[in-house]
Design a protein around this motif. Structure first.
Motif, mmCIF file in Angstrom:
data_model
loop_
_atom_site.group_PDB
_atom_site.id
_atom_site.type_symbol
_atom_site.label_atom_id
_atom_site.label_comp_id
_atom_site.label_asym_id
_atom_site.label_seq_id
_atom_site.Cartn_x
_atom_site.Cartn_y
_atom_site.Cartn_z
ATOM 1 N N LEU A 108 0.814 -1.219 0.000
ATOM 2 C CA LEU A 108 0.000 0.000 0.000
ATOM 3 C C LEU A 108 0.846 1.266 0.000
ATOM 4 O O LEU A 108 0.323 2.349 -0.197
ATOM 5 C CB LEU A 108 -0.919 -0.003 1.233
ATOM 6 C CG LEU A 108 -1.881 -1.195 1.328
ATOM 7 C CD1 LEU A 108 -2.660 -1.134 2.634
ATOM 8 C CD2 LEU A 108 -2.842 -1.229 0.155
ATOM 9 N N SER A 109 2.151 1.106 0.242
ATOM 10 C CA SER A 109 2.953 2.316 0.354
ATOM 11 C C SER A 109 2.986 3.081 -0.967
ATOM 12 O O SER A 109 2.821 2.500 -2.038
ATOM 13 C CB SER A 109 4.371 1.968 0.810
ATOM 14 O OG SER A 109 5.005 1.161 -0.157
ATOM 15 N N ARG A 110 3.218 4.381 -0.858
ATOM 16 C CA ARG A 110 3.185 5.242 -2.042
ATOM 17 C C ARG A 110 4.453 5.014 -2.867
ATOM 18 O O ARG A 110 5.559 5.096 -2.338
ATOM 19 C CB ARG A 110 3.118 6.702 -1.604
ATOM 20 C CG ARG A 110 2.953 7.698 -2.743
ATOM 21 C CD ARG A 110 3.207 9.114 -2.268
ATOM 22 N NE ARG A 110 2.242 9.518 -1.238
ATOM 23 C CZ ARG A 110 2.341 10.673 -0.564
ATOM 24 N NH1 ARG A 110 3.334 11.497 -0.781
ATOM 25 N NH2 ARG A 110 1.446 10.985 0.348
ATOM 26 N N PRO A 111 4.313 4.742 -4.162
ATOM 27 C CA PRO A 111 5.521 4.527 -4.978
ATOM 28 C C PRO A 111 6.338 5.816 -5.058
ATOM 29 O O PRO A 111 5.792 6.910 -4.968
ATOM 30 C CB PRO A 111 4.971 4.134 -6.346
ATOM 31 C CG PRO A 111 3.567 4.601 -6.357
ATOM 32 C CD PRO A 111 3.085 4.612 -4.943
ATOM 33 N N ARG A 112 7.634 5.638 -5.229
ATOM 34 C CA ARG A 112 8.497 6.827 -5.312
ATOM 35 C C ARG A 112 8.116 7.680 -6.506
ATOM 36 O O ARG A 112 8.081 8.894 -6.433
ATOM 37 C CB ARG A 112 9.964 6.389 -5.428
ATOM 38 C CG ARG A 112 10.929 7.558 -5.459
ATOM 39 C CD ARG A 112 12.370 7.105 -5.374
ATOM 40 N NE ARG A 112 12.704 6.527 -4.076
ATOM 41 C CZ ARG A 112 13.021 7.243 -2.993
ATOM 42 N NH1 ARG A 112 13.022 8.556 -3.042
ATOM 43 N NH2 ARG A 112 13.302 6.644 -1.866
#
Lengths: 216, 354, 484
Positions: free
Chosen positions: A39-43
C-alpha cells in the motif's frame, strides 16, 4: 513393439501429456495464489512499470558482477544457446515439431547440428565440473545432479544418433527419444521450470524495487 | 521338368556360360560374406547338387514375392536357380490343382521327410476360416508341412513378421510363421517384396554349405540385411549437408536431394536395396525418387505414414496434449484456490487468538 | 535500562561549544555495546508448547505467502551466483551462508503447505520440525542483514531478503527470535519503548539540549509543517543526533515539531519479524503526523525506520496527507532547493548507502546532493549505490552476540571498499551502520573517520541567527519568520 516404436509412440506421447499437464498445473497453481498488496506510495507515480525492464536487463549480469560471474554466465549462455539451436534447428526436431504444431522453418546443416550438440554437451560438462569443484558455492542437492543427468542424456544420445555412431541408428534414436521423454516428463516437477519462472521472478523483483525507485 | 538333373547341366542347357555361373557364385559368396575362395567350391557343389525338394506355402499374401522372383525383366540366374529346385508344391505356379496338388505336397513331405525346405509367403490368420487352401486352414497346413521340414525360409515380410495382413486392426489375427513354428530353423527374408538375390543367396548357401546363413536379431541374413539403407544411400551426402526435397516436384526432388523429409525410412531400414538394387542393378526406390518405406522391417505398415519422416512422433495428433494442459490448469487452479482458503482460515485463526 | 543517565545528569555548561554536552560517538558505541550484552539475560522465555510454536511458524508462513513468494521459492536453480554478492559468504566462504540456503526451510514449508504439488511433497518429504526452525536461526538472523545484494546478481532476480523477512515472522511465532531482538521486541511491544527510552526521556533530552546547547526543540506543537522523529539511540546515548537535527531544522527556519506521542523511529517489529508490532509502532506516528497537520514526516537516521514507515506495505501511503522521507532525503531536497548552505568539507570522502535507504529504499541522490553542497571531494567505493556492500550490521545484526564473527569478518569487505575508494572519511546515514562502522574502526584500529550525515551537516551550517545560543533566540525567531 520395438524400442523405437515404444519411444516414438506411447513413451513420447505420455511424456508430452505429463509435461503439458505438469507445466499448466504448476504455473497456474502458483500464479493463482493470493497477491500481496504493497500500500505504500511509490516513489514515482508511474515508475513501477519500469520494473519490467528487469525481465530483460537481468539477462546479463551487471558490471558489478561481471568478473565474479563470468565463468558461470558465459558457459551457461553457451549451453542455453547451443541447446536451443539444436532443439529448434536440426531437421529431425523440426519435423517432430511440425508434426505437432504444423509450424516449420529452415534447418541448420547437419555439421552445425553436430557442432552445436557437442558444444552444448561440453558446456554442460563444464558446468557440472565447476559445481563439483566448488561445493560451497553451489550447495548442490540430489535434484541438481539428477537434473544434470536428465538434461545431459538427450544431448548425448541425440549426438550419437545424429552422427550415426554407437549402436544401430534405430536403437540410438529410440534411446534419444526415450531420454527426451524422460526430460519432458521430469521438466515440470524440477528446477527446469525456471524456463518459465524467470520471467515472473524477475518481473516481481523489478517491480518491487522500482516501487522504491531502485533499478535492479 | 527333367528328372534329377544337376544345376550345371540345367544352366548349360539354358545357355548360361560357366564364366557367368562362376560370376554368380562369387557374387553370392561375397554378398553372403563368405570367404572369396569358396566361389569355385560353391560352383562345383551347385553344379553337381541334386534338386532339393521345396514346398512353397502361400498364405495371406499378394503373390508379389513370387512375382518378384519369377517376373524379372530378363531371365536371371536367380530365376534359373529357382527353376532348379524341385518345387514340389506351389499353388500359384504348379500345373496340378485340387487333390492332385495337395497330394503332391503330401508326397513330397513323406518322401523327403527331414530334408525338404519349406518356403512360406504370407501371414497366417489365427482366425483360421479367414484363409484356407483346399479346405485346409493356413495354420493347419503350416504345422503339417513344417513337421518334418529341415528348415523354414520366410519369403517376404508377411510370413517373416506378419506384414500388411497383420497391420492394424489386424482383422484376421494374422501372425508370422515364427509365432507358430518354434522348433525348426527359420530364416526371414523380409521385404515387400524381398530382393530375389537374397532368396536365392540363402538357398545357395544352404545347398552348398549345408547350413543356414548368419542371422541378425530379427532372423534376417546379416549378409543382406546387415546394413542400413541410409548409410549406403547415394543421397546421403545431401542429408549431411541439409539438402532435402520438400515435395515430390520441387527443385530438391529434381536435383535428387535427400528424401528424409518426405518420409524416407532408410535410416531405420535394413536391406540391400541401396547397393544391390533391383532389376539387375538398375535402380531402387530412392533412386527413382520415392523414399524407402522400410518394408523389410517388422510392422512397417503401422510405423507412421509412409510420408511421415522417421523423426515424427507416432501417436496421432496433439489433441490430448491440449486436453492435458487444460486438465493440469484446472487441477492447478483448484490447488491454488484451496491454498487461498487455507490461508484465509489460518489468518482468521491466528488473529482470532490474539 | 537507560544507558544515558550520565548524559542527562551532565553538569550544565554555559559554553556548549567548548565542552561537549554529549559523549563522543566512540563512547556511545562503547556504552551501548555493554548494554547489548545485558539484553541476552532479559530475553523472554518461550511461553507456548512446542507444537503451538511450530504450528504458529507454519501458519505465519502460510499467511504471508503470496504468489510472489511462491514464484521466488520455485525459481532457485542453485546456480550459486548469489554467493558472489553476499558479504557473509564472501567473508567466510562457508557453504551454509550461501543466500540460496536461507530460503530452504521456507521452501520446505511452502512445498508441504501451499505448493500445487503439496500432496506429492507430503508423500516424499519429512514434516518440518521446530528444531528445523531453531537450526535456521543462524541463517535467518545472524547471517542475513536483508540487504538485498544477492537479488542484484541472481539470474532469476529472487528477492531473498523478503523471503528471509517472512522467515523472521515465522521465527517470532516459533518464539525463536534471538535473545537480543526478543528482549527489545518485548520491551517495545509491552512498553512501547526500546532501551528504556520514553516520552519522559525525550522531554529530558529536549530540556538538556535547550539548557546546555541553547538549541530550542519545539516539542509537542499542535500544528507543524514538518514532524521529525527521533530514535532510542539518540535518546539514551547519542544526544548529538537530536541536537544536530534541531540545529538544522532551526537553521532552515522550518515550522517543525517533535511529538512525544510518536517519536520513535526504531521498530523492533520489523527487525524481529513481528508484523503486528511493526504496525503497532507505525500507527501512532502516522496518527500524530496527521494530528499536527504535517506535510512532511522526517525519519531520523535509523536505517530500518525507513522501510518501517516509508515503505510500510500495511500503510496506505498514497492516501496520507503528508510525505514520509528519510533524514538524508530531507536534507538532500533542501540542498537541491538551494536552502541549505554549508561550509566546505575538507578531504576525500565517500558515502556509504545504508541497505535500507539505498538498495532497498532508493534514496541515493539526496545524501550526495548534501555532500555536493559542502563542495566535498566525493569519491565512490568500487561497489556503490545499488551495489553497495552491506556493512554487516544491518537488520538488527549489530545487536546479536552470536553474529559477532560474521559481522567483524564481513566488515573487512567494507574496509577494503573504503580503502580502495581513497577516501579519508566515510559518511553514513544510519545509526546501525554507524555503530557497526565504529565497532569495526575500533577493533581494526582503522584510520578512517566515520561521520553521520546529519551531524556533519549541523557542523557545517553557515552561522545564522537560528543556531545561536538561547539568549539570541528572540532574534532567531524574527529571522525564522522572515524566511519564505
Amino acid at each position: 513393439m520395438s524400442l523405437l516404436e515404444f519411444a516414438r509412440g506411447p513413451a513420447i506421447h505420455a511424456a508430452l501429456i505429463i509435461m503439458a499437464a505438469g507445466i499448466a498445473l504448476r504455473l497456474i497453481g502458483v500464479l493463482v495464489l493470493t497477491r500481496g498488496a504493497d500500500l505504500s506510495r511509490p516513489r514515482d507515480a508511474f515508475g513501477n512499470f519500469k520494473g519490467y525492464r528487469t525481465v530483460f536487463s537481468r539477462a546479463w549480469p551487471s558490471g558489478e558482477f561481471t568478473t565474479t560471474t563470468r565463468y558461470q554466465t558465459v558457459v551457461a549462455y553457451l549451453f542455453h544457446i547451443a541447446t536451443l539451436l539444436v532443439v529448434l534447428g536440426i531437421v529431425p526436431h523440426i519435423e517432430f515439431i511440425t508434426s505437432l504444431t504444423g509450424l516449420s522453418w529452415p534447418a541448420l546443416p547437419n555439421f552445425l547440428g553436430v557442432a552445436l550438440g557437442t558444444l552444448a554437451l561440453a558446456s554442460l560438462l563444464a558446468l557440472i565440473g565447476r559445481r563439483l569443484a566448488k561445493p560451497a558455492v553451489y550447495n548442490s542437492t540430489l535434484g541438481d545432479y539428477v537434473t544434470w543427468v536428465i538434461v545431459a542424456l538427450p544431448l548425448l544420445t541425440g549426438l550419437m544418433a545424429f552422427a550415426h555412431v554407437g549402436p544401430r541408428y534405430e536403437t540410438m534414436l529410440a534411446l534419444h527419444i526415450l531420454s527426451s521423454a524422460l526430460l519432458f516428463a521430469y521438466m515440470p516437477f524440477s528446477k527446469l521450470m525456471h524456463a518459465f519462472w524467470f520471467i515472473f521472478s524477475r518481473a516481481q523483483s523489478g517491480l518491487a524495487y522500482a516501487h522504491k525507485g531502485v533499478r535492479i | 521338368m527333367p528328372n534329377e538333373p544337376t544345376l550345371g547341366g540345367l544352366l548349360r542347357s539354358q545357355g548360361v556360360s560357366r564364366r557367368a555361373f562362376l560370376k554368380f557364385c562369387s557374387t553370392t559368396a561375397s554378398l553372403m560374406a563368405l570367404p572369396a575362395g569358396i566361389a569355385p567350391a560353391m560352383a562345383e557343389a551347385l553344379s553337381s547338387a541334386r534338386r532339393p525338394s521345396v514346398i512353397w506355402l502361400s498364405f495371406q499374401e499378394c503373390t508379389g514375392c513370387t512375382e518378384a522372383l519369377t517376373r524379372s525383366s530378363a531371365p536371371s540366374i536367380e530365376s534359373l536357380m529357382f527353376n532348379f529346385i524341385s518345387l514340389d508344391y506351389h499353388h500359384t505356379l504348379q500345373a496340378a490343382s485340387g487333390d492332385a496338388a495337395e497330394h503332391a505336397r503330401e508326397q513330397a513331405q513323406h518322401d523327403n521327410a527331414g530334408k525338404y525346405l519349406v518356403l512360406v509367403d504370407g501371414s497366417i490368420p489365427l482366425d483360421e476360416h479367414c484363409s484356407t487352401v483346399a479346405g485346409i486352414s493356413n495354420l493347419a497346413m503350416l504345422k503339417e508341412a513344417c513337421a518334418h521340414a529341415a528348415a523354414v525360409i520366410n519369403i517376404g515380410t508377411c510370413s517373416a513378421y506378419g506384414g500388411i495382413p497383420m497391420a492394424k486392426p489386424n482383422p484376421t489375427r494374422a501372425v508370422a510363421v515364427g509365432d507358430i513354428i518354434k522348433d525348426k530353423p527359420i530364416v526371414n527374408v523380409p521385404g515387400c517384396p524381398p530382393m530375389p538375390l537374397a532368396i536365392t543367396g540363402v538357398i545357395a548357401q544352404y545347398l552348398t554349405l549345408g547350413r543356414l546363413p548368419e542371422l541378425d536379431h530379427l532372423g534376417r541374413p546379416v549378409a543382406f540385411f546387415g546394413e542400413n539403407i541410409h548409410d549406403r544411400c547415394y543421397r546421403r551426402p545431401f542429408y549431411d549437408r541439409g539438402e532435402f526435397a520438400e515435395t515430390f516436384d520441387d527443385e530438391g526432388a529434381r536435383k535428387g536431394w535427400c528424401l528424409y523429409k518426405l518420409g524416407c525410412k532408410a535410416p531405420i531400414a535394413y536391406n540391400a536395396c541401396a547397393h544391390i538394387k533391383w532389376n539387375n542393378g538398375v535402380s531402387f526406390p530412392i533412386q527413382s525418387g520415392h523414399g524407402c518405406i522400410g518394408c523389410s522391417e517388422p510392422r512397417f505398415w503401422d510405423m507412421g505414414g509412409i510420408y511421415d519422416s522417421v523423426a515424427k512422433g507416432n501417436f496421432g495428433d496433439g489433441a490430448k496434449l491440449g486436453a492435458a494442459a487444460m486438465a493440469g490448469a484446472a487441477v492447478g487452479a483448484g490447488a491454488a484456490v484451496l491454498a487461498r482458503r487455507k490461508k484465509t482460515r489460518v489468518a482468521e485463526e491466528m488473529h482470532g487468538s490474539e | 535500562m537507560s544507558i544515558a543517565n550520565a548524559t542527562t545528569t551532565a553538569p550544565a555548561a554555559a559554553t556548549a561549544a567548548a565542552t561537549p554536552i554529549f559523549p563522543s560517538f566512540e563512547q556511545v558505541y562503547q556504552g551501548l555495546a555493554g548494554q547489548i550484552g545485558m539484553l541476552r539475560q532479559m530475553a523472554p522465555k518461550p511461553t507456548k508448547t512446542d507444537e503451538k510454536r511450530l504450528q504458529g511458524a507454519i501458519d505465519t508462513l502460510i499467511e504471508e505467502t503470496n504468489a510472489d513468494e511462491a514464484v521466488w521459492l520455485e525459481s532457485c536453480i542453485h546456480c550459486g551466483q548469489c554467493t558472489n554478492a553476499c558479504h557473509y559468504f564472501q567473508a567466510t566462504g562457508e557453504a551454509k551462508y550461501a543466500p540460496m540456503r536461507k530460503m530452504d526451510l521456507y521452501r520446505r514449508v511452502y512445498q508441504l503447505e501451499i505448493s500445487p504439488m503439496r500432496w506429492w511433497h507430503r508423500l516424499i518429504m519429512k514434516p518440518v520440525k521446530l528444531q528445523d526452525f531453531a537450526d535456521a536461526s543462524e541463517l535467518i538472523y545472524d547471517s542475513c542483514s536483508e540487504c538485498g545484494r544477492c537479488t542484484m546478481v541472481c539470474p532469476m532476480g529472487i528477492d531473498t531478503a523478503s523471503l528471509v523477512h517472512h522467515m523472521r515472522s515465522a521465527m517470532v511465532a516459533a518464539e525463536l527470535v534471538p535473545p537480543e531482538l526478543a528482549a527489545l521486541r518485548m520491551e517495545q511491544k509491552q512498553m512501547g519503548t526500546v532501551f528504556g527510552s520514553s516520552p519522559e526521556a525525550l522531554k529530558k533530552l529536549v530540556e538538556t539540549i535547550r539548557e546546555q546547547a541553547g538549541v530550542e526543540i519545539p516539542l509537542d506543537k499542535d500544528q507543524a509543517e514538518v514532524m521529525v522523529l527521533s530514535s532510542a539511540v539518540d535518546l539514551v546515548a547519542n544526544g548529538n543526533g537530536l541536537l544536530a537535527t534541531a540545529k538544522i531544522m532551526n537553521h532552515l527556519g522550518i515550522d517543525w515539531t517533535l511529538r512525544s506521542d510518536g517519536f520513535e523511529s526504531a521498530n523492533f517489529g520489523l527487525l524481529s519479524g513481528d508484523m503486528s508490532l511493526w504496525k503497532q509502532q507505525a500507527d501512532p506516528i502516522i496518527a500524530a503526523a496527521q494530528k499536527v497537520g504535517a506535510k512532511t514526516l522526517v525519519i531520523a537516521e535509523c536505517g530500518h525506520a525507513y522501510p518501517a514507515l516509508r515503505w510500510n506495505p500495511m500503510v496506505s501511503g498514497g492516501e496520507l496527507p503528508f510525505e514520509m522521507m528519510y533524514m538524508s532525503e530531507f536534507l538532500g531536497k533542501q540542498a537541491k532547493a538551494g536552502k541549505l548552505h554549508l561550509t566546505p568539507f575538507e578531504g576525500k570522502v565517500t558515502f556509504h548507502d545504508p541497505c535500507k535507504t539505498g538498495r532497498r529504499g532508493g534514496a541515493f541522490d539526496e545524501p550526495r546532493a548534501v555532500l555536493a553542497e559542502m563542495d566535498a571531494d566525493l569519491v565512490e567505493m568500487p561497489a556503490n549505490k545499488e551495489y553497495n556492500w552491506c556493512c554487516g550490521g544491518g537488520a538488527g545484526i549489530f545487536l546479536l552476540e552470536d553474529a559477532t564473527r560474521l559481522r567483524d569478518e564481513s566488515f573487512k569487505i567494507k574496509m577494503r571498499e573504503v580503502n580502495e575508494s581513497g577516501a579519508e572519511s566515510v559518511v553514513v546515514s544510519c545509526a546501525s551502520c554507524r555503530l557497526n562502522f565504529e565497532s569495526g574502526r575500533q577493533k581494526n584500529h582503522w584510520d578512517k573517520k566515520v561521520h553521520s550525515l546529519v551531524e556533519l551537516v549541523a557542523d557545517h551550517l553557515i552561522d545564522d541567527p537560528a543556531s545561536l545560543p538561547s539568549s539570541n533566540r528572540q532574534a532567531a525567531g524574527e529571522a525564522q519568520g522572515a524566511r519564505p
